[in-house]
Design a protein around this motif. Structure first.
Motif, mmCIF file in Angstrom:
data_model
loop_
_atom_site.group_PDB
_atom_site.id
_atom_site.type_symbol
_atom_site.label_atom_id
_atom_site.label_comp_id
_atom_site.label_asym_id
_atom_site.label_seq_id
_atom_site.Cartn_x
_atom_site.Cartn_y
_atom_site.Cartn_z
ATOM 1 N N GLU A 255 22.783 38.553 43.967
ATOM 2 C CA GLU A 255 23.559 37.821 42.951
ATOM 3 C C GLU A 255 23.779 38.690 41.712
ATOM 4 O O GLU A 255 24.861 38.668 41.121
ATOM 5 C CB GLU A 255 22.841 36.521 42.570
ATOM 6 C CG GLU A 255 22.874 35.476 43.665
ATOM 7 C CD GLU A 255 22.095 34.224 43.305
ATOM 8 O OE1 GLU A 255 21.404 34.196 42.251
ATOM 9 O OE2 GLU A 255 22.169 33.258 44.081
ATOM 10 N N LEU A 256 22.765 39.454 41.335
ATOM 11 C CA LEU A 256 22.899 40.367 40.199
ATOM 12 C C LEU A 256 23.931 41.450 40.507
ATOM 13 O O LEU A 256 24.745 41.816 39.654
ATOM 14 C CB LEU A 256 21.541 40.991 39.882
ATOM 15 C CG LEU A 256 21.364 41.662 38.536
ATOM 16 C CD1 LEU A 256 21.752 40.749 37.384
ATOM 17 C CD2 LEU A 256 19.935 42.139 38.375
ATOM 18 N N ASN A 257 23.929 41.916 41.736
ATOM 19 C CA ASN A 257 24.911 42.902 42.186
ATOM 20 C C ASN A 257 26.331 42.328 42.112
ATOM 21 O O ASN A 257 27.276 43.036 41.767
ATOM 22 C CB ASN A 257 24.573 43.354 43.604
ATOM 23 C CG ASN A 257 24.852 44.803 43.836
ATOM 24 O OD1 ASN A 257 25.080 45.562 42.897
ATOM 25 N ND2 ASN A 257 24.830 45.207 45.084
ATOM 26 N N GLU A 258 26.477 41.058 42.453
ATOM 27 C CA GLU A 258 27.796 40.395 42.354
ATOM 28 C C GLU A 258 28.269 40.368 40.905
ATOM 29 O O GLU A 258 29.436 40.625 40.623
ATOM 30 C CB GLU A 258 27.735 38.967 42.911
ATOM 31 C CG GLU A 258 27.866 38.887 44.412
ATOM 32 C CD GLU A 258 29.162 39.494 44.922
ATOM 33 O OE1 GLU A 258 30.245 39.194 44.376
ATOM 34 O OE2 GLU A 258 29.085 40.298 45.865
ATOM 35 N N LEU A 259 27.366 40.044 39.979
ATOM 36 C CA LEU A 259 27.721 40.061 38.562
ATOM 37 C C LEU A 259 28.104 41.470 38.114
ATOM 38 O O LEU A 259 29.008 41.644 37.295
ATOM 39 C CB LEU A 259 26.567 39.560 37.693
ATOM 40 C CG LEU A 259 26.248 38.073 37.717
ATOM 41 C CD1 LEU A 259 25.120 37.775 36.731
ATOM 42 C CD2 LEU A 259 27.464 37.237 37.391
ATOM 43 N N ALA A 260 27.426 42.470 38.674
ATOM 44 C CA ALA A 260 27.710 43.867 38.311
ATOM 45 C C ALA A 260 29.126 44.266 38.708
ATOM 46 O O ALA A 260 29.739 45.110 38.058
ATOM 47 C CB ALA A 260 26.689 44.786 38.963
ATOM 48 N N ARG A 261 29.647 43.647 39.746
ATOM 49 C CA ARG A 261 31.030 43.939 40.169
ATOM 50 C C ARG A 261 32.048 43.410 39.144
ATOM 51 O O ARG A 261 33.162 43.892 39.070
ATOM 52 C CB ARG A 261 31.318 43.320 41.533
ATOM 53 C CG ARG A 261 30.544 43.912 42.673
ATOM 54 C CD ARG A 261 30.970 43.248 43.998
ATOM 55 N NE ARG A 261 29.891 43.011 44.918
ATOM 56 C CZ ARG A 261 29.342 43.919 45.700
ATOM 57 N NH1 ARG A 261 29.752 45.145 45.660
ATOM 58 N NH2 ARG A 261 28.370 43.601 46.527
ATOM 59 N N GLN A 262 31.616 42.433 38.351
ATOM 60 C CA GLN A 262 32.511 41.802 37.377
ATOM 61 C C GLN A 262 32.320 42.327 35.958
ATOM 62 O O GLN A 262 33.157 42.089 35.097
ATOM 63 C CB GLN A 262 32.261 40.283 37.369
ATOM 64 C CG GLN A 262 32.423 39.612 38.703
ATOM 65 C CD GLN A 262 31.805 38.223 38.700
ATOM 66 O OE1 GLN A 262 31.719 37.563 37.681
ATOM 67 N NE2 GLN A 262 31.353 37.785 39.865
ATOM 68 N N SER A 263 31.207 43.014 35.712
ATOM 69 C CA SER A 263 30.875 43.429 34.350
ATOM 70 C C SER A 263 30.324 44.853 34.329
ATOM 71 O O SER A 263 29.310 45.133 34.971
ATOM 72 C CB SER A 263 29.827 42.476 33.764
ATOM 73 O OG SER A 263 29.188 43.063 32.658
#
Length: 191
Positions: A109-117
């Motif tokens: 989930e943190l990796n998913e956020l990293a794709r956006q920010s």
């Protein structure tokens, strides 16, 4: 506790209020009693954690002997990155050595956020890099330093280990026998 983590994250990579809120929404609080395992050999996990209170010890079982790899004290990040990244079961154990509170997050989930920010991507990269450097320093210490030098470096850089961990666990971490550890401790503390 959450604010402690956010402050630590902001020291690593400045986050906007929106990014802080996104991360806070992913956090779960996990309480462990002394002796409770956060993860163990054979378990699949994608969790990383910030130690808000207490401490953990990561170790491997080798021929029925515990070999300590690391101690994670308050303010540390922990997780079994090889297992998480490779998506294979853990080969290590991570046990609470006293009453411990973790702030856990799903790495995926943190990796998913990293794709956006870009800020969260930078944060994730820097935490992973710090983990690699810590591991590299430990490995190279076994190649380049004597047991006494490893003892002295640990004593100077992480005195909390000597206050909280048992002599057997520290000896295991240093790759020496408990008897050798006792000799080094008595020699070093005389100076």
């Amino acid at each position: 506790m959450l604010q402690q983590l956010i402050e630590e994250l902001n020291c690593i990579s400045k986050l906007t209020d929106k990014e802080q809120k996104l991360i806070k929404n992913l956090i779960a609080v996990k309480h462990l009693d002394e002796g409770d395992y956060w993860y163990y050999e054979g378990k699949e996990t994608d969790q990383v954690a910030f130690v808000a209170k207490g401490y953990l010890r990561k170790y491997y079982m080798v021929e029925e002997e515990e070999i300590t790899e690391c101690f994670y004290f308050e303010g540390s990040f922990t997780g079994d990155l090889p297992s998480i990244i490779s998506q294979v079961p853990c080969k290590s154990f991570n046990v609470a050595m006293e009453s411990t509170t973790l702030l856990t997050l799903s790495y995926q989930e943190l990796n998913e956020l990293a794709r956006q920010s870009i800020n969260i991507e930078r944060l994730l990269r820097k935490v992973t890099e710090q983990s690699f450097v810590m591991y590299h320093e430990k490995v190279t210490s076994f190649l380049l330093q004597s047991p006494r030098e490893r003892f002295e470096n640990l004593f100077l850089k992480k005195p909390i280990v000597f206050k909280k961990a048992s002599a057997n666990h520290i000896a295991s971490y240093l790759g020496i026998t408990p008897q050798h550890f006792s000799r080094l401790r008595s020699i070093y503390l005389k100076h």
